[in-house]
Structures are given as structure tokens and as C-alpha cells.
Design a protein around this motif. Structure first.
Motif, PDB file in Angstrom:
ATOM      1  N   HIS A  22      -4.041   8.875  -2.527  1.00 55.65           N
ATOM      2  CA  HIS A  22      -4.470   7.531  -2.917  1.00 55.65           C
ATOM      3  C   HIS A  22      -5.990   7.467  -3.055  1.00 55.65           C
ATOM      4  O   HIS A  22      -6.522   6.889  -4.012  1.00 55.65           O
ATOM      5  CB  HIS A  22      -3.973   6.525  -1.876  1.00 55.65           C
ATOM      6  CG  HIS A  22      -4.014   5.107  -2.325  1.00 55.65           C
ATOM      7  ND1 HIS A  22      -3.471   4.104  -1.574  1.00 55.65           N
ATOM      8  CD2 HIS A  22      -4.541   4.501  -3.421  1.00 55.65           C
ATOM      9  CE1 HIS A  22      -3.658   2.945  -2.191  1.00 55.65           C
ATOM     10  NE2 HIS A  22      -4.315   3.163  -3.316  1.00 55.65           N
ATOM     11  N   ARG A  23      -6.682   8.085  -2.126  1.00 61.23           N
ATOM     12  CA  ARG A  23      -8.152   8.116  -2.214  1.00 61.23           C
ATOM     13  C   ARG A  23      -8.604   8.876  -3.468  1.00 61.23           C
ATOM     14  O   ARG A  23      -9.559   8.467  -4.124  1.00 61.23           O
ATOM     15  CB  ARG A  23      -8.756   8.735  -0.964  1.00 61.23           C
ATOM     16  CG  ARG A  23      -8.695   7.772   0.225  1.00 61.23           C
ATOM     17  CD  ARG A  23      -9.441   8.267   1.417  1.00 61.23           C
ATOM     18  NE  ARG A  23     -10.883   8.238   1.189  1.00 61.23           N
ATOM     19  CZ  ARG A  23     -11.776   8.351   2.163  1.00 61.23           C
ATOM     20  NH1 ARG A  23     -11.391   8.494   3.415  1.00 61.23           N
ATOM     21  NH2 ARG A  23     -13.061   8.322   1.885  1.00 61.23           N
ATOM     22  N   VAL A  24      -7.918   9.959  -3.796  1.00 65.08           N
ATOM     23  CA  VAL A  24      -8.259  10.719  -4.999  1.00 65.08           C
ATOM     24  C   VAL A  24      -8.048   9.854  -6.249  1.00 65.08           C
ATOM     25  O   VAL A  24      -8.850   9.900  -7.179  1.00 65.08           O
ATOM     26  CB  VAL A  24      -7.439  12.029  -5.085  1.00 65.08           C
ATOM     27  CG1 VAL A  24      -7.532  12.662  -6.462  1.00 65.08           C
ATOM     28  CG2 VAL A  24      -7.887  12.999  -4.006  1.00 65.08           C
ATOM     29  N   TYR A  33      -5.379   6.196 -14.207  1.00 61.25           N
ATOM     30  CA  TYR A  33      -3.942   6.195 -13.920  1.00 61.25           C
ATOM     31  C   TYR A  33      -3.603   5.156 -12.856  1.00 61.25           C
ATOM     32  O   TYR A  33      -2.570   4.507 -12.913  1.00 61.25           O
ATOM     33  CB  TYR A  33      -3.474   7.574 -13.449  1.00 61.25           C
ATOM     34  CG  TYR A  33      -3.696   8.652 -14.473  1.00 61.25           C
ATOM     35  CD1 TYR A  33      -2.881   8.745 -15.598  1.00 61.25           C
ATOM     36  CD2 TYR A  33      -4.725   9.570 -14.328  1.00 61.25           C
ATOM     37  CE1 TYR A  33      -3.091   9.734 -16.553  1.00 61.25           C
ATOM     38  CE2 TYR A  33      -4.941  10.565 -15.272  1.00 61.25           C
ATOM     39  CZ  TYR A  33      -4.125  10.637 -16.371  1.00 61.25           C
ATOM     40  OH  TYR A  33      -4.337  11.611 -17.315  1.00 61.25           O
ATOM     41  N   HIS A  34      -4.463   5.021 -11.881  1.00 64.82           N
ATOM     42  CA  HIS A  34      -4.200   4.101 -10.776  1.00 64.82           C
ATOM     43  C   HIS A  34      -4.593   2.664 -11.124  1.00 64.82           C
ATOM     44  O   HIS A  34      -4.070   1.716 -10.525  1.00 64.82           O
ATOM     45  CB  HIS A  34      -4.953   4.580  -9.524  1.00 64.82           C
ATOM     46  CG  HIS A  34      -4.488   3.936  -8.266  1.00 64.82           C
ATOM     47  ND1 HIS A  34      -3.187   3.995  -7.824  1.00 64.82           N
ATOM     48  CD2 HIS A  34      -5.163   3.206  -7.342  1.00 64.82           C
ATOM     49  CE1 HIS A  34      -3.085   3.346  -6.677  1.00 64.82           C
ATOM     50  NE2 HIS A  34      -4.273   2.836  -6.369  1.00 64.82           N
ATOM     51  N   ALA A  35      -5.479   2.497 -12.092  1.00 61.74           N
ATOM     52  CA  ALA A  35      -5.911   1.153 -12.505  1.00 61.74           C
ATOM     53  C   ALA A  35      -4.726   0.317 -12.970  1.00 61.74           C
ATOM     54  O   ALA A  35      -4.738  -0.911 -12.841  1.00 61.74           O
ATOM     55  CB  ALA A  35      -6.965   1.253 -13.599  1.00 61.74           C
ATOM     56  N   VAL A  36      -3.693   0.963 -13.487  1.00 64.27           N
ATOM     57  CA  VAL A  36      -2.484   0.252 -13.902  1.00 64.27           C
ATOM     58  C   VAL A  36      -1.926  -0.538 -12.721  1.00 64.27           C
ATOM     59  O   VAL A  36      -1.582  -1.712 -12.845  1.00 64.27           O
ATOM     60  CB  VAL A  36      -1.423   1.242 -14.445  1.00 64.27           C
ATOM     61  CG1 VAL A  36      -0.101   0.549 -14.703  1.00 64.27           C
ATOM     62  CG2 VAL A  36      -1.944   1.933 -15.697  1.00 64.27           C
ATOM     63  N   PRO A  53       3.205   6.614 -14.796  1.00 65.37           N
ATOM     64  CA  PRO A  53       4.048   7.761 -14.421  1.00 65.37           C
ATOM     65  C   PRO A  53       3.263   8.934 -13.828  1.00 65.37           C
ATOM     66  O   PRO A  53       3.766   9.620 -12.935  1.00 65.37           O
ATOM     67  CB  PRO A  53       4.710   8.158 -15.746  1.00 65.37           C
ATOM     68  CG  PRO A  53       4.669   6.939 -16.593  1.00 65.37           C
ATOM     69  CD  PRO A  53       3.450   6.179 -16.176  1.00 65.37           C
ATOM     70  N   VAL A  54       2.041   9.170 -14.297  1.00 60.93           N
ATOM     71  CA  VAL A  54       1.225  10.252 -13.726  1.00 60.93           C
ATOM     72  C   VAL A  54       0.914   9.957 -12.265  1.00 60.93           C
ATOM     73  O   VAL A  54       0.957  10.852 -11.414  1.00 60.93           O
ATOM     74  CB  VAL A  54      -0.073  10.469 -14.546  1.00 60.93           C
ATOM     75  CG1 VAL A  54      -1.028  11.402 -13.834  1.00 60.93           C
ATOM     76  CG2 VAL A  54       0.269  10.979 -15.943  1.00 60.93           C
ATOM     77  N   ASN A  55       0.639   8.704 -11.949  1.00 69.31           N
ATOM     78  CA  ASN A  55       0.379   8.302 -10.569  1.00 69.31           C
ATOM     79  C   ASN A  55       1.618   8.560  -9.699  1.00 69.31           C
ATOM     80  O   ASN A  55       1.513   9.065  -8.575  1.00 69.31           O
ATOM     81  CB  ASN A  55      -0.004   6.828 -10.540  1.00 69.31           C
ATOM     82  CG  ASN A  55      -0.695   6.375  -9.272  1.00 69.31           C
ATOM     83  OD1 ASN A  55      -1.456   5.414  -9.294  1.00 69.31           O
ATOM     84  ND2 ASN A  55      -0.463   7.025  -8.158  1.00 69.31           N
ATOM     85  N   MET A 167      -0.230   2.178 -20.273  1.00 71.25           N
ATOM     86  CA  MET A 167       0.377   3.511 -20.208  1.00 71.25           C
ATOM     87  C   MET A 167      -0.431   4.498 -21.048  1.00 71.25           C
ATOM     88  O   MET A 167      -0.529   5.684 -20.712  1.00 71.25           O
ATOM     89  CB  MET A 167       1.832   3.497 -20.692  1.00 71.25           C
ATOM     90  CG  MET A 167       2.788   2.724 -19.810  1.00 71.25           C
ATOM     91  SD  MET A 167       2.961   3.438 -18.165  1.00 71.25           S
ATOM     92  CE  MET A 167       2.026   2.282 -17.196  1.00 71.25           C
ATOM     93  N   LEU A 168      -1.030   4.022 -22.126  1.00 69.39           N
ATOM     94  CA  LEU A 168      -1.839   4.868 -23.012  1.00 69.39           C
ATOM     95  C   LEU A 168      -3.298   4.922 -22.599  1.00 69.39           C
ATOM     96  O   LEU A 168      -4.020   5.846 -22.979  1.00 69.39           O
ATOM     97  CB  LEU A 168      -1.723   4.369 -24.455  1.00 69.39           C
ATOM     98  CG  LEU A 168      -0.317   4.369 -25.043  1.00 69.39           C
ATOM     99  CD1 LEU A 168      -0.308   3.705 -26.412  1.00 69.39           C
ATOM    100  CD2 LEU A 168       0.242   5.771 -25.103  1.00 69.39           C
ATOM    101  N   TYR A 169      -3.741   3.956 -21.821  1.00 71.68           N
ATOM    102  CA  TYR A 169      -5.143   3.823 -21.432  1.00 71.68           C
ATOM    103  C   TYR A 169      -5.769   5.105 -20.883  1.00 71.68           C
ATOM    104  O   TYR A 169      -6.870   5.471 -21.299  1.00 71.68           O
ATOM    105  CB  TYR A 169      -5.265   2.678 -20.428  1.00 71.68           C
ATOM    106  CG  TYR A 169      -6.616   2.517 -19.783  1.00 71.68           C
ATOM    107  CD1 TYR A 169      -7.729   2.180 -20.540  1.00 71.68           C
ATOM    108  CD2 TYR A 169      -6.770   2.674 -18.415  1.00 71.68           C
ATOM    109  CE1 TYR A 169      -8.975   2.015 -19.946  1.00 71.68           C
ATOM    110  CE2 TYR A 169      -8.000   2.520 -17.810  1.00 71.68           C
ATOM    111  CZ  TYR A 169      -9.102   2.185 -18.587  1.00 71.68           C
ATOM    112  OH  TYR A 169     -10.322   2.033 -17.982  1.00 71.68           O
ATOM    113  N   PRO A 170      -5.122   5.853 -19.982  1.00 70.60           N
ATOM    114  CA  PRO A 170      -5.775   7.061 -19.446  1.00 70.60           C
ATOM    115  C   PRO A 170      -6.028   8.137 -20.491  1.00 70.60           C
ATOM    116  O   PRO A 170      -6.867   9.007 -20.290  1.00 70.60           O
ATOM    117  CB  PRO A 170      -4.771   7.567 -18.402  1.00 70.60           C
ATOM    118  CG  PRO A 170      -3.937   6.398 -18.043  1.00 70.60           C
ATOM    119  CD  PRO A 170      -3.861   5.567 -19.298  1.00 70.60           C
ATOM    120  N   PHE A 171      -5.331   8.087 -21.606  1.00 68.08           N
ATOM    121  CA  PHE A 171      -5.442   9.124 -22.627  1.00 68.08           C
ATOM    122  C   PHE A 171      -6.442   8.791 -23.723  1.00 68.08           C
ATOM    123  O   PHE A 171      -6.703   9.605 -24.591  1.00 68.08           O
ATOM    124  CB  PHE A 171      -4.058   9.409 -23.217  1.00 68.08           C
ATOM    125  CG  PHE A 171      -3.043   9.743 -22.161  1.00 68.08           C
ATOM    126  CD1 PHE A 171      -3.138  10.911 -21.423  1.00 68.08           C
ATOM    127  CD2 PHE A 171      -2.033   8.852 -21.868  1.00 68.08           C
ATOM    128  CE1 PHE A 171      -2.211  11.198 -20.420  1.00 68.08           C
ATOM    129  CE2 PHE A 171      -1.093   9.134 -20.874  1.00 68.08           C
ATOM    130  CZ  PHE A 171      -1.191  10.310 -20.155  1.00 68.08           C
TER     131      PHE A 171
END
Length: 173
Positions: A22-24, A33-36, A53-55, A167-171
């Protein structure tokens, strides 16, 4: 090992691993990924299901796989799975419960709601999923008395509001 002991090891081991994972996810390289999960401006029990899904894969799935490979029986997941799902919904619930003296033993709604505030209001604290003692041990416990969190979401205005776009944001570059 008896199943009850494996369950105890699983609970402690998974919470320890999830604390650090979680800290990472709060570091710049993984934050998108976690901002979602943190994008919910109204925090309630269904926020517990809002994850990229990556999270999920690098978090709870990876933790479960490590513990299963270490020898924990899959049967442990049969009865701990519903507990972890229910507890996740509980800590995200729109409740102002501090759990009183048990706030150091079991994560509750106010403990986790502070985590969902912006960084300058406590959002970089309270990483433990189940046992706040981890936050006490590693200096990340934050639960001011007589004050409740009142604003949630992410400060980064670049995070899209729609779930599909998130879902697309990290990419995106």
C-alpha cells in the motif's frame, strides 16, 4: 499446522505485506493505479470495490499467492475471504466510528477515512488494512481526537472522474 494457526499467520502476514505494498502504491511510480481507489469524493462501503486491476493483482492477489506458496492452506481463504471483504466494506463505510480503545487493534471507518483525505490532511497515513498496530510501529498512524475527516478524493486534477477513463489513466503519458 492447525487451520486456526494458519489463519492467524495469514491475517498477520497478509496485513504486513499489504501495508508495505500500500505504501508503494502511494509512491509516484505506482500512484496512478491506486488513484482510482482514492478518487471517490464520497466515501462509502462501495468504495472498497473501486480498484484498478493492476492494484488488485500486485496487492491482494500477489499477497495471497505468496502466502499460499509459503504453505498456507487454501482452506484458510474459504473463511477469511468473506471476513476481509466484509472488513474492507466496513472501513470504507460512511460511519464515524473510532472503535474507542480498539482503534489500535482493528482498523475502523474513521481510521481509514483519514487515509482517504488529501496528503496534507492525513492521507499519507494509516496504510494498514486490518491492524493499525502496523501504522503505530512504522510511524504512520494518524487519528486526531475530536476531529473527523470531511473531504476525500485526489488533489491531482489529472485523474479522470469516470471509472472507464480511470482504467486507462495509468497508461497515458
Amino acid at each position: 499446522m492447525p487451520l486456526w494457526l494458519q489463519a492467524a499467520i495469514f491475517l498477520v502476514g497478509s496485513d504486513f505485506m499489504m501495508y508495505w505494498i500500500h505504501r508503494v502504491f502511494h509512491r509516484p511510480a505506482m500512484w496512478k493505479y491506486h488513484a482510482v481507489h482514492h478518487s471517490s469524493e464520497e466515501l462509502d462501503w462501495i468504495s472498497a470495490a473501486r480498484f484498478h486491476p493492476v492494484n488488485i493483482m500486485l496487492g491482494s492477489v500477489a499477497t495471497d499467492v505468496v502466502l499460499l506458496l509459503a504453505g498456507i492452506s487454501p482452506n484458510v481463504l474459504v473463511f477469511l475471504g468473506p471476513f476481509t471483504i466484509a472488513h474492507s466494506a466496513f472501513v470504507h463505510a460512511n460511519l464515524n466510528w473510532t472503535l474507542g480503545p480498539f482503534r489500535y487493534v482493528l482498523a475502523g471507518p474513521v481510521f481509514h477515512r483519514w487515509h482517504h483525505t488529501t496528503a496534507n490532511r492525513g492521507g499519507e497515513k494509516n496504510f494498514a488494512s486490518t491492524f493499525p498496530i502496523l501504522d503505530l510501529l512504522f510511524g504512520t498512524f494518524y487519528m486526531p481526537k475530536k476531529t473527523l475527516p470531511d473531504a476525500y478524493g485526489v488533489a491531482d486534477k489529472g485523474v479522470p472522474s469516470g471509472f472507464g477513463a480511470q482504467m486507462l489513466y495509468p497508461f497515458r503519458q
